[in-house]
Write an enzyme that holds these catalytic residues in place. Structure first.
Site, PDB file in Angstrom:
ATOM      1  N   GLU A 110       0.857  -1.191   0.000  1.00 55.57           N
ATOM      2  CA  GLU A 110       0.000   0.000   0.000  1.00 55.57           C
ATOM      3  C   GLU A 110       0.890   1.237   0.000  1.00 55.57           C
ATOM      4  O   GLU A 110       1.671   1.457   0.934  1.00 55.57           O
ATOM      5  CB  GLU A 110      -0.914  -0.003   1.229  1.00 55.57           C
ATOM      6  CG  GLU A 110      -2.014   1.027   1.184  1.00 55.57           C
ATOM      7  CD  GLU A 110      -3.052   0.773   0.095  1.00 55.57           C
ATOM      8  OE1 GLU A 110      -3.787   1.723  -0.228  1.00 55.57           O
ATOM      9  OE2 GLU A 110      -3.132  -0.355  -0.434  1.00 55.57           O
ATOM     10  N   ASP A 127      -7.116   2.878   2.696  1.00 52.37           N
ATOM     11  CA  ASP A 127      -6.753   1.601   3.320  1.00 52.37           C
ATOM     12  C   ASP A 127      -7.943   0.648   3.335  1.00 52.37           C
ATOM     13  O   ASP A 127      -7.800  -0.549   3.082  1.00 52.37           O
ATOM     14  CB  ASP A 127      -6.256   1.847   4.753  1.00 52.37           C
ATOM     15  CG  ASP A 127      -5.073   2.803   4.796  1.00 52.37           C
ATOM     16  OD1 ASP A 127      -4.128   2.590   4.026  1.00 52.37           O
ATOM     17  OD2 ASP A 127      -5.108   3.762   5.583  1.00 52.37           O
ATOM     18  N   GLU A 180      -0.601   9.656  -6.091  1.00 52.82           N
ATOM     19  CA  GLU A 180       0.527   8.723  -6.030  1.00 52.82           C
ATOM     20  C   GLU A 180       0.817   8.114  -7.399  1.00 52.82           C
ATOM     21  O   GLU A 180       1.975   7.918  -7.757  1.00 52.82           O
ATOM     22  CB  GLU A 180       0.207   7.634  -4.998  1.00 52.82           C
ATOM     23  CG  GLU A 180       0.141   8.171  -3.574  1.00 52.82           C
ATOM     24  CD  GLU A 180      -0.928   7.531  -2.698  1.00 52.82           C
ATOM     25  OE1 GLU A 180      -1.269   8.139  -1.660  1.00 52.82           O
ATOM     26  OE2 GLU A 180      -1.425   6.445  -3.040  1.00 52.82           O
TER      27      GLU A 180
END
Length: 497
Positions: free
Chosen positions: A295, A479, A325
């Site tokens: 992750e 998450d 990201e």
């Protein structure tokens, strides 16, 4: 009316009945099966119901767990306690007087904290800083935890992923990270923490919030935001990584989830260069038949991101990341659309698809002769999610991408299941499979809310997100999305990664 109900019930029954014999059936339905009766019914139904209602109902029918489910998952290695508190209230409780603001790259004292907080509060901007003095920070952290109205949450990607996985009663979860007494108390009882991970004090991240228009002295906040600071050496150095890898032999997981690499960025180049080599060595010691999901999280150092891309991505099986990201990863590696400074509004599906394919071609196993292990990328952005997988390795990905989107919709609104009155559709109704030719034009179908396309031997599954209109808490949403996607995924083949 009864025809509409019958059509929906028939599809649900068919999916449920035949799924046992073919775990890829939802994907086969979406790719190959046309149900004119059902489409006619839903077509007339769509005129009476919103697209949000149709998508939510379709998710409930099509999201099914895989035939083979994980029974043991090991997660590591960043964990902490998030303390959310009124910034002005806490500083007043610490007997700090307001004054003028001044930016500090590192905080060394309460005075530095006051000046940096006022500086960012005056701009209404978010910021995160490291507090260098351990003893002073611990005193502030205790005061924050005891402040009236302070809220304590499980923090850190690994701990948050572990918490989400632990909501499945048949799944045993091992969590390795710096776990202090408060965090241990807050964790789900189903989570196993090895004794080596327990420490006498918690790692606290203090989140000082302020409201739009809030005033302290002569400073007024133009908008609501937060100032975050910590003295988090354990997570910053990934000090639990070796303990994590050593614990796998006894725990015998079927899946490993790794996070926290981003925390090392703030330690400086000399430390992260050396520590990253040690991390790669530790990850390489994990048995090759156990898939590893990495992750990712926000980073700003291109050299560090490029090192992760070159050294870590090829030795993991799956990664999870968001639009910032993804673009930064492409910029760091001079990949597709690296000239984009930032996404303009909703990230373009074709450009996202190009970057995902590039990652799997350059750092994954899209070429069967490649020695890289990366075969799966779970991408999430506000309006839609995409799962890109190399053919032959992962199953049930249509259900997996929908499950991730569904949990994003419900968790952001703070509800157990999607409430269509609280969400809205923001995904593009039409989009392209690539930003350049040759490309395929695709359309969003609310009744079958997964769009599927292939590029070479990589298959893409896209589903819209029903975006929460008034989100209650977005911390840890990425998450939860990745965790849910993994729960609904399965390995198609048991060949070593």
């Amino acid at each position: 009316m009864w025809r509409k109900a019958s059509a929906a019930a028939l599809l649900a029954l068919a999916v449920g009945y035949f799924y046992c014999g073919s775990p890829d059936l939802p994907e086969q339905i979406l790719q190959y099966i046309s149900l004119p009766g059902f489409q006619t019914s839903t077509g007339s139904l769509n005129s009476q119901r919103s697209m949000e209602q149709v998508i939510s109902a379709a998710w409930d029918v099509l999201i099914t767990l895989p035939t083979r489910q994980w029974s043991k998952v090991a997660v590591g290695v960043n964990a902490c306690v998030d303390v959310v508190v009124s910034g002005v209230g806490l500083l007043q409780a610490l007997a700090v007087d307001p004054g003028t603001g001044l930016n500090h790259e590192v905080l060394h004292s309460k005075e530095d904290l006051r000046e940096a907080f006022i500086h960012y509060m005056g701009h209404g901007a978010a910021a995160e800083r490291f507090f260098s003095d351990k003893e002073v920070f611990q005193r502030i952290a205790r005061a924050a935890a005891e402040y009236p109205g302070a809220k304590l949450y499980v923090g850190g990607n690994a701990a948050l992923i572990g918490q989400k996985l632990a909501t499945y009663p048949d799944l045993m979860v091992l969590l390795c990270g710096p776990v202090g007494p408060k965090l241990h108390e807050m964790l789900d009882e189903q989570i196993v923490v090895p004794p080596e991970s327990l420490q006498e004090t918690d790692e606290y991240h203090l989140i000082l919030e302020y409201k739009a228009g809030e005033q302290w002295g002569s400073t007024r906040a133009p908008q609501a935001n937060r100032f975050i600071f910590s003295h988090d050496v354990s997570n910053g150095e990934m000090s639990s990584l070796e303990t994590f890898v050593a614990s796998l032999e006894e725990f015998q997981p079927e899946l490993v989830v790794l996070s926290g690499l981003h925390m090392m960025e703030g330690q400086g180049r000399e430390l992260w260069e050396e520590r990253l080599k040690e991390a790669v060595s530790a990850i390489s010691d994990i048995r090759k038949d156990i898939p590893i999901h990495l992750e990712l999280a926000s980073m700003t150092d291109r050299d560090y991101m490029n090192s992760i891309m070159q050294e870590v991505l090829p030795i993991v099986s799956s990664i999870g990341l968001n639009e910032q990201e993804l673009l930064f990863l492409s910029q760091a590696g001079d990949g597709p659309h690296a000239d984009l400074a930032a996404w303009k509004g909703i990230a373009d599906v074709g450009q996202v698809s190009d970057i995902l394919l590039w990652i799997l071609e350059q750092h994954g196993r899209s070429d069967p002769s490649s020695e890289a292990d990366l075969t799966r990328i779970h991408f999430h952005t506000l309006a839609y999610h995409v799962l890109a997988t190399v053919d032959g390795y992962w199953g049930n990905q249509a259900a997996a991408v929908m499950a991730g989107a569904r949990v994003a919709s419900s968790q952001a609104c703070g509800v157990q299941s999607v409430d269509v009155s609280k969400v809205e559709l923001k995904a593009p109704l039409q989009f392209f499979s690539s930003h350049s030719e040759p490309r395929e034009q695709l359309s969003l179908n609310a009744a079958q809310p997964v769009s599927v396309w292939r590029r070479g031997n990589v298959t893409f599954h896209l589903t819209p997100v029903l975006v929460c209109k008034r989100p209650l808490r977005t911390v840890g949403l990425g998450d939860a999305i990745s965790a849910e996607g993994l729960v609904y995924s399965e390995l198609k083949t048991q060949q070593p990664f």
